[in-house]
Design a protein around this motif. Structure first.
Motif, PDB file in Angstrom:
ATOM      1  N   GLN A   2       0.847  -1.190   0.000  1.00 52.15           N
ATOM      2  CA  GLN A   2       0.000   0.000   0.000  1.00 52.15           C
ATOM      3  C   GLN A   2       0.885   1.244   0.000  1.00 52.15           C
ATOM      4  N   ASP A   3       1.113   1.822  -1.170  1.00 53.05           N
ATOM      5  CA  ASP A   3       2.011   2.968  -1.266  1.00 53.05           C
ATOM      6  C   ASP A   3       1.512   4.030  -2.227  1.00 53.05           C
ATOM      7  N   ARG A   7       3.494   7.634  -3.414  1.00 54.95           N
ATOM      8  CA  ARG A   7       3.836   7.838  -4.825  1.00 54.95           C
ATOM      9  C   ARG A   7       3.117   9.078  -5.378  1.00 54.95           C
ATOM     10  N   LEU A   8       1.852   9.234  -5.049  1.00 50.70           N
ATOM     11  CA  LEU A   8       1.097  10.385  -5.524  1.00 50.70           C
ATOM     12  C   LEU A   8       1.670  11.684  -4.965  1.00 50.70           C
ATOM     13  N   LYS A   9       1.994  11.686  -3.687  1.00 50.60           N
ATOM     14  CA  LYS A   9       2.592  12.870  -3.056  1.00 50.60           C
ATOM     15  C   LYS A   9       3.910  13.233  -3.747  1.00 50.60           C
ATOM     16  N   THR A  10       4.750  12.273  -3.993  1.00 52.96           N
ATOM     17  CA  THR A  10       6.043  12.524  -4.625  1.00 52.96           C
ATOM     18  C   THR A  10       5.869  13.119  -6.022  1.00 52.96           C
ATOM     19  N   LEU A  11       4.961  12.555  -6.793  1.00 55.26           N
ATOM     20  CA  LEU A  11       4.742  13.036  -8.156  1.00 55.26           C
ATOM     21  C   LEU A  11       4.152  14.444  -8.168  1.00 55.26           C
ATOM     22  N   LEU A  12       3.189  14.707  -7.270  1.00 47.58           N
ATOM     23  CA  LEU A  12       2.588  16.037  -7.223  1.00 47.58           C
ATOM     24  C   LEU A  12       3.602  17.088  -6.792  1.00 47.58           C
ATOM     25  N   ALA A  26      -4.839   7.751   0.110  1.00 50.11           N
ATOM     26  CA  ALA A  26      -5.180   7.226  -1.209  1.00 50.11           C
ATOM     27  C   ALA A  26      -6.210   6.116  -1.111  1.00 50.11           C
ATOM     28  N   TRP A  27      -6.675   5.683  -2.293  1.00 50.22           N
ATOM     29  CA  TRP A  27      -7.725   4.677  -2.398  1.00 50.22           C
ATOM     30  C   TRP A  27      -7.318   3.314  -1.855  1.00 50.22           C
ATOM     31  N   GLY A  29      -5.753   2.986   0.991  1.00 53.38           N
ATOM     32  CA  GLY A  29      -5.650   3.119   2.443  1.00 53.38           C
ATOM     33  C   GLY A  29      -4.345   3.702   2.927  1.00 53.38           C
ATOM     34  N   SER A  30      -3.377   3.911   2.028  1.00 51.56           N
ATOM     35  CA  SER A  30      -2.078   4.438   2.437  1.00 51.56           C
ATOM     36  C   SER A  30      -2.159   5.936   2.695  1.00 51.56           C
ATOM     37  N   GLU A  31      -1.233   6.461   3.506  1.00 43.28           N
ATOM     38  CA  GLU A  31      -1.173   7.879   3.833  1.00 43.28           C
ATOM     39  C   GLU A  31       0.254   8.381   3.733  1.00 43.28           C
ATOM     40  N   ALA A  32       0.388   9.663   3.387  1.00 42.00           N
ATOM     41  CA  ALA A  32       1.694  10.303   3.338  1.00 42.00           C
ATOM     42  C   ALA A  32       1.487  11.796   3.506  1.00 42.00           C
ATOM     43  N   GLY A  33       2.475  12.461   4.116  1.00 43.76           N
ATOM     44  CA  GLY A  33       2.373  13.904   4.281  1.00 43.76           C
ATOM     45  C   GLY A  33       2.616  14.336   5.706  1.00 43.76           C
ATOM     46  N   PRO A  34       2.471  15.621   5.991  1.00 41.92           N
ATOM     47  CA  PRO A  34       2.775  16.171   7.317  1.00 41.92           C
ATOM     48  C   PRO A  34       1.917  15.531   8.410  1.00 41.92           C
ATOM     49  N   PRO A  35       2.520  15.006   9.475  1.00 40.46           N
ATOM     50  CA  PRO A  35       1.735  14.426  10.566  1.00 40.46           C
ATOM     51  C   PRO A  35       0.838  15.477  11.220  1.00 40.46           C
ATOM     52  N   GLY A  36      -0.380  15.095  11.529  1.00 43.91           N
ATOM     53  CA  GLY A  36      -1.311  15.982  12.203  1.00 43.91           C
ATOM     54  C   GLY A  36      -2.053  16.939  11.305  1.00 43.91           C
TER      55      GLY A  36
END
Length: 429
Positions: A2-3, A7-12, A26-27, A29-36
């Motif tokens: 689940q990544d 991947r979307l964050k990096t590309l954007l 993302a769809w 269930g994965s998450e990425a970005g600033p905590p909180g």
């Protein structure tokens, strides 16, 4: 694995050239970005396709209206954080074409295409208006007004509350009730216009009749209210009858350009001039000027934007134009005053009440959220999402001073030059 979010964050971020200020979920269930931070929930690959086919505000709006994007967390905080990407790129920001000449940006687009596969253009949500022109003819204005105001009176009752006033309230304090603040706004306008028993008031864009009723009931004037919305007119006429004011208030479905029974002692135009358009604004001002008697007053209550570097270039807010106010245009307050003066008016007072609109919009959003299930049933999930985004984003825009709202008091000064204004005019509170 689940990544998808990472991947979307990096590309954007490669494409935008700046870090994303919100989390991505993302769809898969994965998450990425600033905590909180609030999370922008990308519910499916279709959301990515919408952004690829319409980069920027319109693509985001289409994904939101269709339900492909949602927000988890404080909505206003998410909009405030995202505004730096949508609004505050600056006039020197690179265009999309310039961006795509960068090899890293082109690689990011190719990566997004693979994530969104198959890269077919999704149909716009059915709530989107197909705009043909900005001619502002009587026919196109009727169509635009119908799109926005004929959503249903029951829906507007949820959003606006008992006052049924769809313009900036005038707050005595942030914790006041919306109804009290709207009453104070109507009274402020009445005092600026110096309404007196026996006088005649024309209320241009009368909405659901609140200003007309207040003026007749509290100040004893005779009122003609005009609107292009049949639903508004029917609602306003019933309110007038319920108040026992049919002998003093007439509600018409009529274009202001067709009003021919002047002169009036006063004219109120509250939240209507945004629909006029820059090409027609001088005509609007001249029409109202001719409908006033010498010494008569106009109160023009209008949203304004900040001046642009190039005022000759036509620009439009894509989301607002496609989903909220088709053919609506905002102008800087200086342009509004200039056009009123060119029409012959003497401008006597300008008052900015920008912060008051931010408070008003937050109350409307709270009303909508509290009545969400009924609002969805009365309209559609997409239409309810349009109104939530439009009002909440507008509140942030007022708070950040991207837009403002101004009351301009102008007089048809007689040839003698005697305006009838007191030496110390600001006696209305």
């Amino acid at each position: 694995m689940q990544d998808a979010a990472l991947r979307l964050k990096t590309l954007l971020e490669q494409l935008l050239g700046v870090p994303l200020p919100v989390r991505l979920r993302a769809w898969d269930g994965s998450e990425a970005g600033p905590p909180g931070a609030p999370a922008l929930v990308v519910r499916n690959r279709r959301a990515v396709r919408r952004l690829l086919w319409k980069p920027g505000e319109l693509g985001l709006a289409r994904a939101w209206v269709a339900g492909d994007l949602t927000v988890d967390g404080d909505f206003y905080t998410a909009l405030d954080l995202m505004s730096g990407l949508v609004w505050d790129r600056g006039e020197d920001a690179r265009s999309l074409g310039e961006t795509l000449r960068d090899p890293e940006a082109r690689a990011a687009v190719r990566g997004l295409v693979m994530m969104a596969w198959p890269p077919l253009p999704p149909a716009p949500p059915r709530e989107e208006v197909r705009r043909r022109s900005h001619l502002h003819t009587k026919r196109t204005d009727r169509r635009a007004i119908s799109h926005h105001y004929d959503v249903g009176n029951d829906f507007y009752e949820i959003v606006l509350g008992p006052s049924m006033v769809y313009s900036c309230a005038y707050w005595p304090a942030p914790d006041a009730t919306l109804e009290d603040a709207q009453r104070d706004k109507l009274e402020l306008i009445a005092r600026k216009l110096d309404l007196k028993p026996g006088g005649r008031l024309l209320d241009v864009g009368c909405g659901w009749g609140s200003m007309a009723i207040h003026a007749a009931r509290e100040h004893g004037v005779s009122v003609v209210g005009v609107t292009l919305s049949h639903e508004q007119a029917a609602y306003a006429r019933k309110r007038v009858a319920d108040e026992g004011l049919t002998d003093r208030v007439e509600i018409r479905v009529q274009d202001y350009r067709d009003v021919a029974d002047g002169p009036y002692d006063a004219i109120s135009s509250v939240g209507m001039a945004e629909h006029v358009g820059s090409e027609r604004y001088l005509e609007y001002a001249r029409t109202l000027f001719t409908l006033l008697k010498p010494g008569g007053r106009l109160l023009n209550h209008q949203i304004g934007r900040r001046p642009r570097r190039d005022e000759s270039a036509y620009e439009v807010d894509e989301f607002i134009d496609a989903y909220v106010f088709p053919d609506g245009e905002l102008a800087p307050i200086g342009s509004t005053v200039t056009q009123l003066e060119r029409a012959g008016f003497g401008v006597r007072d300008v008052e900015s009440i920008r912060e008051h609109y931010a408070l008003t919009l937050r109350r409307w959003v709270a009303n909508l959220e509290a009545g969400w299930p009924l609002a969805v049933r009365l309209t559609s999930p997409g239409r309810a999402r349009v109104w939530r985004l439009y009002m909440a984003a507008s509140a942030v825009a007022f708070e950040r001073n991207r837009i403002g709202v101004n009351q301009v008091l102008a007089v048809r000064t007689p040839e003698s030059g005697a305006s009838g204004m007191p030496l110390r005019a600001r006696t209305w509170g």
